[in-house]
Each structure stands twice: as structure tokens, then as C-alpha cells.
Design a protein around this motif. Sequence first.
Motif, PDB file in Angstrom:
ATOM      1  N   LYS A 371       0.820  -1.208   0.000  1.00  0.00           N
ATOM      2  CA  LYS A 371       0.000   0.000   0.000  1.00  0.00           C
ATOM      3  C   LYS A 371       0.860   1.267   0.000  1.00  0.00           C
ATOM      4  CE  LYS A 371      -4.300  -1.453   0.028  1.00  0.00           C
ATOM      5  NZ  LYS A 371      -5.264  -1.046  -1.029  1.00  0.00           N
ATOM      6  N   LYS A 373       3.837   1.531  -1.288  1.00  0.00           N
ATOM      7  CA  LYS A 373       4.380   1.662  -2.649  1.00  0.00           C
ATOM      8  C   LYS A 373       3.325   2.218  -3.597  1.00  0.00           C
ATOM      9  CE  LYS A 373       8.017  -1.859  -2.479  1.00  0.00           C
ATOM     10  NZ  LYS A 373       8.508  -3.148  -3.018  1.00  0.00           N
ATOM     11  N   GLU A 374       2.079   1.810  -3.398  1.00  0.00           N
ATOM     12  CA  GLU A 374       0.994   2.335  -4.228  1.00  0.00           C
ATOM     13  C   GLU A 374       0.806   3.834  -3.986  1.00  0.00           C
ATOM     14  OE1 GLU A 374      -3.839   1.804  -4.822  1.00  0.00           O
ATOM     15  OE2 GLU A 374      -2.694   0.195  -3.855  1.00  0.00           O
ATOM     16  N   GLN A 377       3.542   5.653  -5.705  1.00  0.00           N
ATOM     17  CA  GLN A 377       3.323   5.684  -7.150  1.00  0.00           C
ATOM     18  C   GLN A 377       2.266   6.704  -7.531  1.00  0.00           C
ATOM     19  OE1 GLN A 377       5.369   3.977  -9.085  1.00  0.00           O
ATOM     20  NE2 GLN A 377       4.461   4.946 -10.888  1.00  0.00           N
ATOM     21  N   ARG A 378       1.207   6.818  -6.719  1.00  0.00           N
ATOM     22  CA  ARG A 378       0.165   7.814  -6.997  1.00  0.00           C
ATOM     23  C   ARG A 378       0.742   9.232  -6.993  1.00  0.00           C
ATOM     24  NH1 ARG A 378      -4.965   6.031  -3.138  1.00  0.00           N
ATOM     25  NH2 ARG A 378      -5.184   3.869  -3.869  1.00  0.00           N
TER      26      ARG A 378
END
Length: 382
Positions: A371, A373-374, A377-378
Motif C-alpha cells: 500500500k 508503494k501504491e 506511485q500515486r
Amino acid sequence: MIPKAERLHSVEEYYFSKKLREVATLEKEGKPIINMAIGSPDLQPPQKVIQALEATSKLENAHSYQSYQGIPALRLAMCDFYDKNYKVSLNENEVMPLMGSKEGVMMISLAFLNVGDEVLIPDPGYPTYTSVTKLVGAKPVFYNLNAKNNWLPDFEELENQNLEKVKIMWVNYPHMPTGTKGTADAFQKIVSFAKKHQILVVNDNPYSFILNENPLSILATDGAKEVALELNSLSKSFNMAGWRVGLVVGSEKYIKAILQVKSNMDSGMFLGIQKGAIAALKTSNEWLANLNAIYEKRRKIVWEIMEVLNCTYSKNSSGLFVWGKLPNGINEIDLTDKLLSNNNIFIAPGSIFGTNGKGYIRASLCVPVVKLKEALQRLITV
């Protein structure tokens, strides 16, 4: 409607209580919110803790009222834990289990504060210190913590204040929200200050085993028991936040005063929870090392997130959060609202912890690596 008590006019609903309703609404609308604001451990407790709860729940006497002070075996386990980890010697009358250390903030305040007494509260700091102080009719007096003084008390500044009405001083090291670690020297200065001005100092110490190689207790300071209490908790160290297990330790005379309040407020802790707490307190340090290895991996990603947001931060901090300084001119409320609206990322604005939190944000490590890392990335792809 029957009017609410006047004391409620002095406090507001807890920030996270309100904000989490907003987050829940967004989630119901299908928004993929990543919650990096709350310090609620997402990992499991030690397996022996769960096994102890399960086994105890089957005993005939498990579901009856329990002692207000906790069973002797739990108090002894707490004493042993302090001796092993902090080198602090306690007897069973110098420790009392609590239903979470947050309960302790209220119990201590009710036990020692009269209407009109003053309370030294760190800015930034845990908002509950302020709200409870107001609820019992005492007056919050904020003392400054800032990066210039490494988020430690400025005693020269404190000595210039009128301290005649001060009854309690709240301290919290390792510090929330900044993650600043306590030191033996800082605790010695705090104890000396408390003795000089006849103030009861309370160290709130739930983060001492999270990413911290040198756990300290204020009670290890010479003479501390004369003027100090310490709150601790199993919530963070053993992933037992929902179990509501805390403790307060200190001189027997202070513990007795708190018991006068507590014995009128609840009817003892469920036996299975007490047995689970004993299992947690006896857990090996290897378990804590493995837990911290997970948090270390997470923290490195949160550091990357801070860098993408152009924040500066300390790599020497401890605890479950990263405290980031925003570039000058960036409003922390505006930024965190924008992150929630545009990126579906919930991060806490530093100003909810006090005026000295303006220009800062706080991100939690209680989020799985995938999460985090997500979230990173966002932010990169926008």
C-alpha cells in the motif's frame, strides 16, 4: 433536548473521530483510500497471546468480575517487564493495569487535579492531554517543543513562566508526533524541574520499543518515584491496540490515589485479556526485532514519500510515525486535504497536535509495504 454539560463547551470531538467518518464516506463511494494517518497497528499480536486468550475463555471463572488492580500474575509480569527492559525495580503495589493508557490520562487527571489547577502540556503533543485537562476543570498551559531544541523541553523558557498553580506536567518520550527519543539527561532535567516546583510529572511511554535501540523509562532516573508516574501500553509494542491494555507505574502512594478513581469507574479487566497480556510481556526480544524489521522496510518507503512531497525529516526518530517539515509557505491542512481529495491518501496535518505542528505532516508506518508503494506511485505519476 436536555442541554449538555458546560464542560463539553471547552472541548471538541477528537480530530480523527470526525475525519475517519469522512474517510469512511469516501470509501463507501468507492474511493481507494490509503490511510497513512492513524497509528493503529495492522499486524498480529504474538501467537501465544491469542492462544492464552482462547484457553482462558474456556475456564469456569473466566467470565466473572476481576480485581480492580488486575490479577497478581499480571502485575508481577509488568514488574518483571520493567526490570528486564528498563532496569527499573517495582513491586506489585507500584503498578496498576489499565484499559489502555488513554484511560490513564483521565484517571491520573481525576486523581490529582482540582478545578483551577494548571497543567503543563507539550506543544506539539497528544491532544487528549488537553481535552482531559479541560474536562476536569483544570487549565492547560502549553510549553514549546520545536526543532531548534530537538523537540525537548526548554527549561530556561519554562522557568520564566508562573508555575505556582501547576500540578501536573505531561511529557512523552519517545515523542508523538515527532518521534524524538528520550535521553537520560533529558529525564534527569525533567525530574529535577518537577522536584523544584513540586509538580507531578507523567511520562507517556507507549513507543519505546518501536524502532528504538535504547528503551528508557523516566523511573530509571534517580529520585523519579518521588515526583513521577509513567504510562505504558501493549498497543504498539505487541499489536494489541484493540485489546485495551495499558499500565501506570510509580510510587505506591500515587498508585493508591489512582485506584480510588479507577475502582469507581470499571469492574476489572476480562481475565482472558489479562492472560494474553502476560503472554505478551513474556515475549522474547526476538519477536520485537522481527516486528521492527517490518517497520524499518515501511519507513524507508515513507521517507521516499516525504521526499516526493519536498519534506525534510529526521532519520534518527523512533516510533510509528515519520514527522515531515513542509516547504515554507505550504499549509499542512490544505496539503493533506488535497492529498485525500486528489490522491486518495490520508495523512495527518501536524497542526492537530498543536500550534508548533504548523507546517508539518505526520505519516504512519501502520500500512503494508504494498500500500505504501501504491501511495508513492500515486504521488509520482500525478
